[in-house]
Design a protein around this motif. Structure first.
Motif, PDB file in Angstrom:
ATOM      1  N   LEU A  11       0.848  -1.183   0.000  1.00  0.00           N
ATOM      2  CA  LEU A  11       0.000   0.000   0.000  1.00  0.00           C
ATOM      3  C   LEU A  11       0.889   1.240   0.000  1.00  0.00           C
ATOM      4  O   LEU A  11       1.700   1.424   0.914  1.00  0.00           O
ATOM      5  CB  LEU A  11      -0.921   0.020   1.227  1.00  0.00           C
ATOM      6  CG  LEU A  11      -1.997  -1.060   1.320  1.00  0.00           C
ATOM      7  CD1 LEU A  11      -2.755  -0.920   2.629  1.00  0.00           C
ATOM      8  CD2 LEU A  11      -2.958  -0.974   0.141  1.00  0.00           C
ATOM      9  N   LEU A  12       0.753   2.065  -1.018  1.00  0.00           N
ATOM     10  CA  LEU A  12       1.513   3.307  -1.086  1.00  0.00           C
ATOM     11  C   LEU A  12       0.833   4.380  -0.234  1.00  0.00           C
ATOM     12  O   LEU A  12      -0.340   4.255   0.129  1.00  0.00           O
ATOM     13  CB  LEU A  12       1.648   3.768  -2.538  1.00  0.00           C
ATOM     14  CG  LEU A  12       2.383   2.791  -3.468  1.00  0.00           C
ATOM     15  CD1 LEU A  12       2.360   3.304  -4.904  1.00  0.00           C
ATOM     16  CD2 LEU A  12       3.800   2.568  -3.009  1.00  0.00           C
ATOM     17  N   ARG A  88      -4.888   2.211  -3.146  1.00  0.00           N
ATOM     18  CA  ARG A  88      -3.466   2.552  -2.998  1.00  0.00           C
ATOM     19  C   ARG A  88      -2.560   1.345  -3.196  1.00  0.00           C
ATOM     20  O   ARG A  88      -1.369   1.411  -2.940  1.00  0.00           O
ATOM     21  CB  ARG A  88      -3.205   3.148  -1.601  1.00  0.00           C
ATOM     22  CG  ARG A  88      -3.973   4.418  -1.323  1.00  0.00           C
ATOM     23  CD  ARG A  88      -3.553   5.035  -0.006  1.00  0.00           C
ATOM     24  NE  ARG A  88      -3.969   4.230   1.138  1.00  0.00           N
ATOM     25  CZ  ARG A  88      -3.156   3.807   2.101  1.00  0.00           C
ATOM     26  NH1 ARG A  88      -1.872   4.113   2.048  1.00  0.00           N
ATOM     27  NH2 ARG A  88      -3.612   3.092   3.105  1.00  0.00           N
ATOM     28  N   THR A  89      -3.124   0.233  -3.648  1.00  0.00           N
ATOM     29  CA  THR A  89      -2.356  -1.009  -3.743  1.00  0.00           C
ATOM     30  C   THR A  89      -1.435  -1.007  -4.959  1.00  0.00           C
ATOM     31  O   THR A  89      -1.731  -0.402  -5.988  1.00  0.00           O
ATOM     32  CB  THR A  89      -3.293  -2.226  -3.832  1.00  0.00           C
ATOM     33  OG1 THR A  89      -4.106  -2.112  -5.011  1.00  0.00           O
ATOM     34  CG2 THR A  89      -4.188  -2.305  -2.606  1.00  0.00           C
ATOM     35  N   GLN A 168       5.871  -8.185   7.595  1.00  0.00           N
ATOM     36  CA  GLN A 168       5.362  -7.261   8.590  1.00  0.00           C
ATOM     37  C   GLN A 168       4.264  -6.414   7.937  1.00  0.00           C
ATOM     38  O   GLN A 168       3.458  -6.927   7.192  1.00  0.00           O
ATOM     39  CB  GLN A 168       6.507  -6.401   9.133  1.00  0.00           C
ATOM     40  CG  GLN A 168       7.591  -7.219   9.840  1.00  0.00           C
ATOM     41  CD  GLN A 168       8.636  -6.339  10.501  1.00  0.00           C
ATOM     42  OE1 GLN A 168       8.377  -5.197  10.832  1.00  0.00           O
ATOM     43  NE2 GLN A 168       9.830  -6.896  10.691  1.00  0.00           N
ATOM     44  N   SER A 169       4.250  -5.137   8.201  1.00  0.00           N
ATOM     45  CA  SER A 169       3.268  -4.272   7.568  1.00  0.00           C
ATOM     46  C   SER A 169       3.535  -4.191   6.066  1.00  0.00           C
ATOM     47  O   SER A 169       4.675  -4.326   5.608  1.00  0.00           O
ATOM     48  CB  SER A 169       3.342  -2.870   8.183  1.00  0.00           C
ATOM     49  OG  SER A 169       2.576  -1.955   7.438  1.00  0.00           O
ATOM     50  N   ASN A 170       2.473  -3.999   5.287  1.00  0.00           N
ATOM     51  CA  ASN A 170       2.649  -3.847   3.841  1.00  0.00           C
ATOM     52  C   ASN A 170       2.468  -2.395   3.400  1.00  0.00           C
ATOM     53  O   ASN A 170       2.297  -2.117   2.212  1.00  0.00           O
ATOM     54  CB  ASN A 170       1.670  -4.744   3.090  1.00  0.00           C
ATOM     55  CG  ASN A 170       0.225  -4.280   3.253  1.00  0.00           C
ATOM     56  OD1 ASN A 170      -0.124  -3.638   4.246  1.00  0.00           O
ATOM     57  ND2 ASN A 170      -0.630  -4.629   2.297  1.00  0.00           N
ATOM     58  N   VAL A 171       2.514  -1.464   4.358  1.00  0.00           N
ATOM     59  CA  VAL A 171       2.351  -0.042   4.047  1.00  0.00           C
ATOM     60  C   VAL A 171       3.712   0.570   3.756  1.00  0.00           C
ATOM     61  O   VAL A 171       4.577   0.654   4.641  1.00  0.00           O
ATOM     62  CB  VAL A 171       1.665   0.713   5.208  1.00  0.00           C
ATOM     63  CG1 VAL A 171       1.546   2.198   4.864  1.00  0.00           C
ATOM     64  CG2 VAL A 171       0.300   0.117   5.496  1.00  0.00           C
ATOM     65  N   VAL A 172       3.914   0.991   2.510  1.00  0.00           N
ATOM     66  CA  VAL A 172       5.143   1.675   2.107  1.00  0.00           C
ATOM     67  C   VAL A 172       4.959   3.167   2.374  1.00  0.00           C
ATOM     68  O   VAL A 172       4.071   3.792   1.797  1.00  0.00           O
ATOM     69  CB  VAL A 172       5.442   1.436   0.613  1.00  0.00           C
ATOM     70  CG1 VAL A 172       6.709   2.168   0.198  1.00  0.00           C
ATOM     71  CG2 VAL A 172       5.570  -0.050   0.331  1.00  0.00           C
ATOM     72  N   HIS A 173       5.758   3.721   3.247  1.00  0.00           N
ATOM     73  CA  HIS A 173       5.609   5.133   3.603  1.00  0.00           C
ATOM     74  C   HIS A 173       6.291   6.017   2.566  1.00  0.00           C
ATOM     75  O   HIS A 173       7.270   6.700   2.829  1.00  0.00           O
ATOM     76  CB  HIS A 173       6.183   5.389   4.998  1.00  0.00           C
ATOM     77  CG  HIS A 173       5.398   4.746   6.084  1.00  0.00           C
ATOM     78  ND1 HIS A 173       4.243   5.287   6.608  1.00  0.00           N
ATOM     79  CD2 HIS A 173       5.575   3.566   6.732  1.00  0.00           C
ATOM     80  CE1 HIS A 173       3.757   4.500   7.543  1.00  0.00           C
ATOM     81  NE2 HIS A 173       4.543   3.454   7.643  1.00  0.00           N
TER      82      HIS A 173
END
Length: 312
Positions: A11-12, A88-89, A168-173
């Motif tokens: 997720l961007l 956002r994927t 872990q989390s799949n959220v790309v900051h």
């Protein structure tokens, strides 16, 4: 170990979740994108069809323009989509492609800027040998070597990044996939990756920066000896913007890529990434070409020929 799920997509991140700000960010990115495409396409077309500009300097400017159109197209269209839509994927393959092309184009961009500094050095400091040193064959060889080096460098780091497990989390900051943001999501040790990134950054970026600075030291020392003040001013107006672009490009890239992955993500990281992924392609047409009298005259000549042929 706690139970974890293997990541298959990412997720961007947007700059803001407020609708009005999302629209504003998308509009700004889109305007910069269109301006970059139009400016660089104009430069590429004019240099191609104007035989007076078939010189080594403009050969590299045209290469840089083509590269910039590709470079900015990797990140901005997807960023505009995530700003405007709720989706956002990005797939694992799409993320890998973004990392590969961003790193490849950024590396080639830096090498092109270094070659252009070398071209200015030879033209100003060794004008009698210019046609021999910067022959068409040498120019093509340097271009191909830069592209091959960029692809090799990018392929190595992309493969080294995606051999890691992400659980872990799949959220790309970040508003696009880049290595530092992705390394923070790995559930394995990333020290070797960080060391390799640091070493290659010092070797490639540091080496190019030192070469550019040394070239301009010699250029400025030669220019100051020019008897005519107008010639000195013309040389400085060409060289100083080049140094500024290289400095912004390298300093912003270093702030993101050399920063330890343990640092917490911030909005400043996203803003900083704009200065090495979007700003250089946007500014290069203005700095290197649209301020150039020969480019302006060539544009007018091409337009006159088109109008004349249209009337006939």
């Amino acid at each position: 170990m706690p139970n974890s799920t293997t990541v298959t997509e990412f997720l961007l991140t947007r700059f803001s979740d407020v609708w009005e700000l999302r629209d504003l960010h998308a509009m700004l990115f889109l305007l910069m994108y269109l301006a970059t495409l139009v400016g660089n396409l104009l430069i590429t077309t004019v240099i191609t069809f104007s035989w007076k500009l078939h010189t080594p300097m403009y050969f590299f400017i045209r290469n840089l323009s083509v590269l910039d159109m590709c470079y900015i197209s990797v990140t901005v269209p997807k960023a505009c989509v995530i700003f405007l839509l709720d989706d956002r994927t990005i797939s694992m393959a799409g993320c890998a492609a973004q990392i590969f092309f961003v790193l490849a184009f950024a590396t080639v961009e830096l090498l092109f800027l270094t070659i252009m500094a070398c071209d200015r050095y030879v033209a100003i400091c060794q004008p009698l040998h210019y046609t021999v040193i910067m022959s068409p064959r040498v120019c093509v060889q340097m271009t191909l070597a830069s592209v091959l080096s960029g692809l090799t460098h990018s392929g190595f780091h992309t493969g080294n990044t995606f051999r890691l497990p992400f659980c872990q989390s799949n959220v790309v900051h970040q508003f696009f996939c880049d290595m530092p943001s992705l390394l923070k999501l790995s559930c394995s040790e990333t020290l070797n990756n960080e060391i390799l990134i640091f070493i290659t950054a010092v070797m490639i970026a540091g080496g190019c920066f030192v070469f550019i600075i040394m070239s301009y030291i010699h250029i400025f020392s030669t220019v100051l000896k020019f008897p005519i003040r107008g010639e000195r001013g013309k040389a400085f107006s060409t060289c100083v913007p080049h140094i500024l672009v290289v400095t912004v490009f390298l300093s912003s890239g270093a702030a993101v890529y050399v920063k330890p992955t343990s640092s917490s993500p911030t909005i400043q990281d996203m803003v900083t990434s704009v200065f090495y992924s979007i700003v250089p392609p946007f500014l290069n047409p203005i700095i290197y070409s649209l301020r150039n009298k020969q480019i302006k005259e060539a544009v007018k000549g091409v337009m006159r020929r088109k109008l004349f042929s249209g009337k006939r």
